[in-house]
Design a protein around this motif. Sequence first.
Motif, mmCIF file in Angstrom:
data_model
loop_
_atom_site.group_PDB
_atom_site.id
_atom_site.type_symbol
_atom_site.label_atom_id
_atom_site.label_comp_id
_atom_site.label_asym_id
_atom_site.label_seq_id
_atom_site.Cartn_x
_atom_site.Cartn_y
_atom_site.Cartn_z
ATOM 1 N N HIS A 57 0.831 -1.211 0.000
ATOM 2 C CA HIS A 57 0.000 0.000 0.000
ATOM 3 C C HIS A 57 0.869 1.265 0.000
ATOM 4 N N TYR A 59 3.799 1.477 -1.378
ATOM 5 C CA TYR A 59 4.291 1.559 -2.755
ATOM 6 C C TYR A 59 3.236 2.172 -3.666
ATOM 7 N N LYS A 60 1.978 1.741 -3.485
ATOM 8 C CA LYS A 60 0.897 2.265 -4.321
ATOM 9 C C LYS A 60 0.706 3.763 -4.088
ATOM 10 N N ASN A 63 3.596 5.422 -5.999
ATOM 11 C CA ASN A 63 3.736 5.164 -7.436
ATOM 12 C C ASN A 63 2.400 5.061 -8.178
ATOM 13 N N THR A 64 1.297 5.254 -7.502
ATOM 14 C CA THR A 64 -0.079 5.223 -8.037
ATOM 15 C C THR A 64 -0.489 3.889 -8.674
ATOM 16 N N SER A 65 0.273 2.837 -8.444
ATOM 17 C CA SER A 65 -0.134 1.504 -8.904
ATOM 18 C C SER A 65 0.527 0.457 -8.012
ATOM 19 N N PHE A 66 -0.070 -0.731 -7.991
ATOM 20 C CA PHE A 66 0.520 -1.821 -7.221
ATOM 21 C C PHE A 66 1.792 -2.313 -7.918
ATOM 22 N N GLY A 97 -3.412 -6.363 -5.374
ATOM 23 C CA GLY A 97 -2.452 -5.914 -4.367
ATOM 24 C C GLY A 97 -2.562 -6.675 -3.056
#
Length: 102
Positions: A57, A59-60, A63-66, A97
């Motif tokens: 989470h 990271y998401k 970076n706006t994505s899994f 994710g």
Amino acid sequence: MKIVRKQDGFTLIEMLIVLMIISVLLLIVVPNMSKNNDVANDKGCEATVKLIQAQVHAYKLENTSFPQNLDVLESEKYVEKITCPNGADVGYDASTGIVSTP
């Protein structure tokens, strides 16, 4: 004249009885310790999965994505390792994710 017997130390029978009692106690204690070790490994694996899930989470958020796989988390220093304490690999679904126990 009286003969006085001096009784210092333990007899062989007393020593055998003590050794038998210690052996019985060891037979009771050792299996319980190995069972507790398995429980500790399971709890450690659950904690590792929760930690990795939190880092997915994080990271998401950055970076706006899994991440495509968990190796990305390790290479970008989000986590030190992606295995459970017992050496088992954790499961991961990149589309949702979600990190799962092995």
